[in-house]
Motif scaffolding. Structure first.
Motif, PDB file in Angstrom:
ATOM      1  N   ASP A 114     -77.949  43.467  67.047  1.00 53.81           N
ATOM      2  CA  ASP A 114     -78.031  42.040  66.719  1.00 53.81           C
ATOM      3  C   ASP A 114     -79.154  41.367  67.499  1.00 53.81           C
ATOM      4  OD1 ASP A 114     -75.908  42.374  65.029  1.00 53.81           O
ATOM      5  OD2 ASP A 114     -74.409  41.539  66.403  1.00 53.81           O
ATOM      6  N   PHE A 115     -79.296  41.765  68.777  1.00 59.06           N
ATOM      7  CA  PHE A 115     -80.321  41.167  69.622  1.00 59.06           C
ATOM      8  C   PHE A 115     -81.712  41.477  69.072  1.00 59.06           C
ATOM      9  CE2 PHE A 115     -83.159  41.373  73.360  1.00 59.06           C
ATOM     10  CZ  PHE A 115     -83.030  40.063  73.799  1.00 59.06           C
ATOM     11  N   VAL A 116     -81.945  42.746  68.734  1.00 55.62           N
ATOM     12  CA  VAL A 116     -83.249  43.141  68.179  1.00 55.62           C
ATOM     13  C   VAL A 116     -83.512  42.405  66.866  1.00 55.62           C
ATOM     14  CG1 VAL A 116     -84.557  45.062  67.201  1.00 55.62           C
ATOM     15  CG2 VAL A 116     -83.254  45.394  69.302  1.00 55.62           C
ATOM     16  N   ALA A 117     -82.484  42.301  66.024  1.00 58.26           N
ATOM     17  CA  ALA A 117     -82.645  41.610  64.741  1.00 58.26           C
ATOM     18  C   ALA A 117     -82.962  40.133  64.950  1.00 58.26           C
ATOM     19  CB  ALA A 117     -81.374  41.762  63.906  1.00 58.26           C
ATOM     20  N   MET A 162     -93.635  30.850  70.097  1.00 56.24           N
ATOM     21  CA  MET A 162     -93.477  32.262  70.459  1.00 56.24           C
ATOM     22  C   MET A 162     -93.547  32.445  71.969  1.00 56.24           C
ATOM     23  SD  MET A 162     -95.424  34.529  67.555  1.00 56.24           S
ATOM     24  CE  MET A 162     -96.998  33.686  67.675  1.00 56.24           C
ATOM     25  N   ASN A 163     -94.430  31.694  72.612  1.00 53.56           N
ATOM     26  CA  ASN A 163     -94.575  31.795  74.062  1.00 53.56           C
ATOM     27  C   ASN A 163     -93.292  31.375  74.779  1.00 53.56           C
ATOM     28  OD1 ASN A 163     -96.196  32.189  76.513  1.00 53.56           O
ATOM     29  ND2 ASN A 163     -96.079  29.972  76.717  1.00 53.56           N
ATOM     30  N   VAL A 164     -92.673  30.297  74.296  1.00 52.69           N
ATOM     31  CA  VAL A 164     -91.415  29.819  74.888  1.00 52.69           C
ATOM     32  C   VAL A 164     -90.305  30.857  74.693  1.00 52.69           C
ATOM     33  CG1 VAL A 164     -89.600  28.075  74.706  1.00 52.69           C
ATOM     34  CG2 VAL A 164     -91.998  27.383  74.671  1.00 52.69           C
ATOM     35  N   LEU A 165     -90.271  31.455  73.502  1.00 49.78           N
ATOM     36  CA  LEU A 165     -89.254  32.480  73.233  1.00 49.78           C
ATOM     37  C   LEU A 165     -89.417  33.667  74.176  1.00 49.78           C
ATOM     38  CD1 LEU A 165     -86.981  33.741  71.551  1.00 49.78           C
ATOM     39  CD2 LEU A 165     -88.729  34.551  69.953  1.00 49.78           C
ATOM     40  N   ILE A 166     -90.648  34.141  74.343  1.00 52.40           N
ATOM     41  CA  ILE A 166     -90.903  35.281  75.232  1.00 52.40           C
ATOM     42  C   ILE A 166     -90.577  34.919  76.669  1.00 52.40           C
ATOM     43  CG2 ILE A 166     -92.724  36.765  76.159  1.00 52.40           C
ATOM     44  CD1 ILE A 166     -94.017  36.616  73.352  1.00 52.40           C
ATOM     45  N   PRO A 287     -66.748  27.763  71.850  1.00 59.62           N
ATOM     46  CA  PRO A 287     -66.739  29.088  72.500  1.00 59.62           C
ATOM     47  C   PRO A 287     -68.000  29.909  72.241  1.00 59.62           C
ATOM     48  CG  PRO A 287     -64.642  28.660  71.391  1.00 59.62           C
ATOM     49  CD  PRO A 287     -65.604  27.606  70.945  1.00 59.62           C
ATOM     50  N   ARG A 288     -68.797  29.570  71.230  1.00 54.65           N
ATOM     51  CA  ARG A 288     -69.977  30.352  70.890  1.00 54.65           C
ATOM     52  C   ARG A 288     -71.262  29.804  71.516  1.00 54.65           C
ATOM     53  NH1 ARG A 288     -70.922  31.694  64.876  1.00 54.65           N
ATOM     54  NH2 ARG A 288     -72.272  33.187  65.966  1.00 54.65           N
ATOM     55  N   LEU A 289     -71.174  28.716  72.249  1.00 55.59           N
ATOM     56  CA  LEU A 289     -72.380  28.048  72.732  1.00 55.59           C
ATOM     57  C   LEU A 289     -73.251  28.921  73.620  1.00 55.59           C
ATOM     58  CD1 LEU A 289     -71.029  24.466  73.553  1.00 55.59           C
ATOM     59  CD2 LEU A 289     -72.455  25.169  71.631  1.00 55.59           C
ATOM     60  N   THR A 290     -72.644  29.834  74.378  1.00 55.15           N
ATOM     61  CA  THR A 290     -73.436  30.665  75.298  1.00 55.15           C
ATOM     62  C   THR A 290     -73.874  31.989  74.676  1.00 55.15           C
ATOM     63  OG1 THR A 290     -71.395  31.548  76.267  1.00 55.15           O
ATOM     64  CG2 THR A 290     -72.386  29.643  77.355  1.00 55.15           C
ATOM     65  N   GLU A 291     -73.627  32.176  73.382  1.00 60.24           N
ATOM     66  CA  GLU A 291     -74.122  33.376  72.710  1.00 60.24           C
ATOM     67  C   GLU A 291     -75.635  33.290  72.553  1.00 60.24           C
ATOM     68  OE1 GLU A 291     -72.272  34.086  68.975  1.00 60.24           O
ATOM     69  OE2 GLU A 291     -70.226  33.954  69.769  1.00 60.24           O
ATOM     70  N   ARG A 292     -76.297  34.436  72.672  1.00 61.37           N
ATOM     71  CA  ARG A 292     -77.747  34.451  72.499  1.00 61.37           C
ATOM     72  C   ARG A 292     -78.125  34.055  71.074  1.00 61.37           C
ATOM     73  NH1 ARG A 292     -78.920  40.350  75.272  1.00 61.37           N
ATOM     74  NH2 ARG A 292     -77.998  39.877  77.294  1.00 61.37           N
ATOM     75  N   PHE A 293     -79.076  33.152  70.974  1.00 56.34           N
ATOM     76  CA  PHE A 293     -79.646  32.682  69.712  1.00 56.34           C
ATOM     77  C   PHE A 293     -78.688  31.829  68.896  1.00 56.34           C
ATOM     78  CE2 PHE A 293     -82.010  36.650  70.626  1.00 56.34           C
ATOM     79  CZ  PHE A 293     -83.279  36.113  70.753  1.00 56.34           C
ATOM     80  N   PHE A 294     -77.520  31.502  69.442  1.00 55.22           N
ATOM     81  CA  PHE A 294     -76.615  30.644  68.683  1.00 55.22           C
ATOM     82  C   PHE A 294     -77.068  29.194  68.803  1.00 55.22           C
ATOM     83  CE2 PHE A 294     -72.988  27.779  68.371  1.00 55.22           C
ATOM     84  CZ  PHE A 294     -72.541  28.100  67.095  1.00 55.22           C
ATOM     85  N   GLY A 305     -87.957  22.755  69.650  1.00 52.56           N
ATOM     86  CA  GLY A 305     -88.523  23.795  70.506  1.00 52.56           C
ATOM     87  C   GLY A 305     -87.491  24.691  71.149  1.00 52.56           C
ATOM     88  N   GLY A 306     -86.227  24.548  70.748  1.00 53.50           N
ATOM     89  CA  GLY A 306     -85.179  25.377  71.351  1.00 53.50           C
ATOM     90  C   GLY A 306     -85.214  26.807  70.850  1.00 53.50           C
ATOM     91  N   THR A 307     -84.872  27.742  71.747  1.00 54.98           N
ATOM     92  CA  THR A 307     -84.872  29.161  71.377  1.00 54.98           C
ATOM     93  C   THR A 307     -83.465  29.703  71.159  1.00 54.98           C
ATOM     94  OG1 THR A 307     -84.784  29.870  73.703  1.00 54.98           O
ATOM     95  CG2 THR A 307     -86.973  29.553  72.717  1.00 54.98           C
ATOM     96  N   GLY A 308     -82.446  28.945  71.541  1.00 54.04           N
ATOM     97  CA  GLY A 308     -81.083  29.453  71.427  1.00 54.04           C
ATOM     98  C   GLY A 308     -80.695  30.356  72.579  1.00 54.04           C
ATOM     99  N   LEU A 309     -81.533  30.386  73.641  1.00 47.79           N
ATOM    100  CA  LEU A 309     -81.252  31.254  74.787  1.00 47.79           C
ATOM    101  C   LEU A 309     -80.900  30.461  76.044  1.00 47.79           C
ATOM    102  CD1 LEU A 309     -84.137  33.873  74.368  1.00 47.79           C
ATOM    103  CD2 LEU A 309     -81.711  34.228  73.905  1.00 47.79           C
ATOM    104  N   GLY A 310     -81.105  29.154  76.017  1.00 53.82           N
ATOM    105  CA  GLY A 310     -80.925  28.342  77.220  1.00 53.82           C
ATOM    106  C   GLY A 310     -79.547  28.444  77.836  1.00 53.82           C
TER     107      GLY A 310
END
Length: 343
Positions: A114-117, A162-166, A287-294, A305-310
């Protein structure tokens, strides 16, 4: 107790012996609990009815060769996946059948996929936009300065995205790398909070946010990582600015106080709360707020500009400090994020 009994009971997995007559002989306590075994000499088909397991056991008895099978155990609370290891003991004794719970491993593998996708999807969108604009600049817009200026601006925004995501991916990786190592340095939490507030001051002014913060005079030096905790409160404040807007404008409060005793930590603790009066978050999504990319609102998050990783980064940093992150949200009234760190 025979040597075989001792071996069976030393195994960390449910295990039993199946004789050449396909009847269950000796078994360990884990197998007894899992299958409800009462006595030996029970037909294997009465214990487990999974065709692939039965076939693998028969084949292993016949060929005296190791075999494996997959067993899915269905219960009221859900399904559990097992890898079944079948090993010949002796032609006259039969085979040993062990059940390895692979739920955690399969979940980890699914999370990796899922992370790679997700990363691929997040990078594909800006890359596609940039490639399309480049093609236009080389063709129809080759002699159009006005279009070139507009397209270059869009490309710069997509490249920054892309820079922010990386950057966030690297930050998440670094936090996970040291997550088991609790910081040992003593830091002043008021300095951390003031630095975080200063970092988002410009964004607050731009968005017209009304911001206040209250710091308790009782705050003591805390065992922690200064840089990481600044990142925690910057992320929470940026979320409040970006997503906590309401029709009456932004109203953000940051408060910090000392709890004389926290029941969960069983010691004194520091509690820092970031609250807004925005639209709030539906209860089933909290409960899903801390999931990656959610993201609660994917379109709005990307535009800001959000990445869903914060919040995933926040969660891991708080866990590294042996703390907890509490979220309270009421639709139409706002959201509060509480970081509680033990002293």
């Amino acid at each position: 107790m025979t040597e075989l009994n001792q071996i069976l009971n030393a195994l960390p997995w449910p295990a039993f012996i199946v004789g050449p007559d396909l009847r269950v002989g000796k078994f360990n306590s884990a197998a007894q609990s899992m299958f409800g075994l009462i006595g030996s000499d029970v037909p294997l088909v009465n214990v487990i009815r999974h065709p692939s397991v039965l076939k693998a056991v028969e084949t292993s008895i016949t060929t005296q060769i190791d075999h494996q099978a997959r067993y899915l155990r269905r219960q009221i609370e859900g399904e559990t996946a097992f890898k079944v290891h079948i090993r010949p003991v002796h032609p006259a004794t039969g085979v040993m059948v062990c059940f390895e719970n692979v739920d955690a491993a399969e979940l980890l593998e699914q999370q990796r996929r899922d992370f790679v996708a997700n990363v691929s999807h997040e990078l594909r969108s800006p890359l596609t936009a940039i490639m399309g604009l480049l093609e236009t600049l080389r063709g129809p817009a080759l002699s159009d300065p006005k279009a070139q200026e507009q397209f270059f601006g869009i490309m710069a925004n997509e490249a920054n995205r892309m820079n922010v995501l990386i950057r966030d991916l690297l930050a998440l990786s670094q936090v996970e790398h040291v997550q088991r190592q609790r910081p040992t340095t003593k830091i002043n939490i008021d300095t951390v909070i003031k630095q975080a507030c200063a970092s988002v001051d410009q964004a607050m002014q731009t968005r017209g946010a009304e911001f206040t913060y209250r710091l308790s005079d009782a705050m003591l030096p805390l065992q922690g990582d200064h840089t990481q905790l600044v990142q925690v409160f910057v992320n929470l404040l940026e979320n409040a600015v970006a997503y906590g807007a309401s029709t009456s404008g932004h109203s953000i409060l940051l408060s910090a106080d000392v709890l004389d005793y926290d029941p969960q930590f069983q010691c004194p603790a520091l509690r820092v709360v970031v609250s807004d009066h925005g639209p709030g978050i539906p209860a089933h999504l909290v409960p899903r707020l801390t999931e990656r990319f959610f993201r609660v609102d994917s379109h709005r998050a990307r535009n800001s500009g959000g990445t869903g990783l914060g919040l995933a980064i926040v969660k891991h940093i708080v866990q590294r400090h042996r703390g907890r992150l509490d979220v309270c949200s009421v639709e139409g009234e706002g959201t509060s994020f509480s970081v509680v760190l033990p002293y």
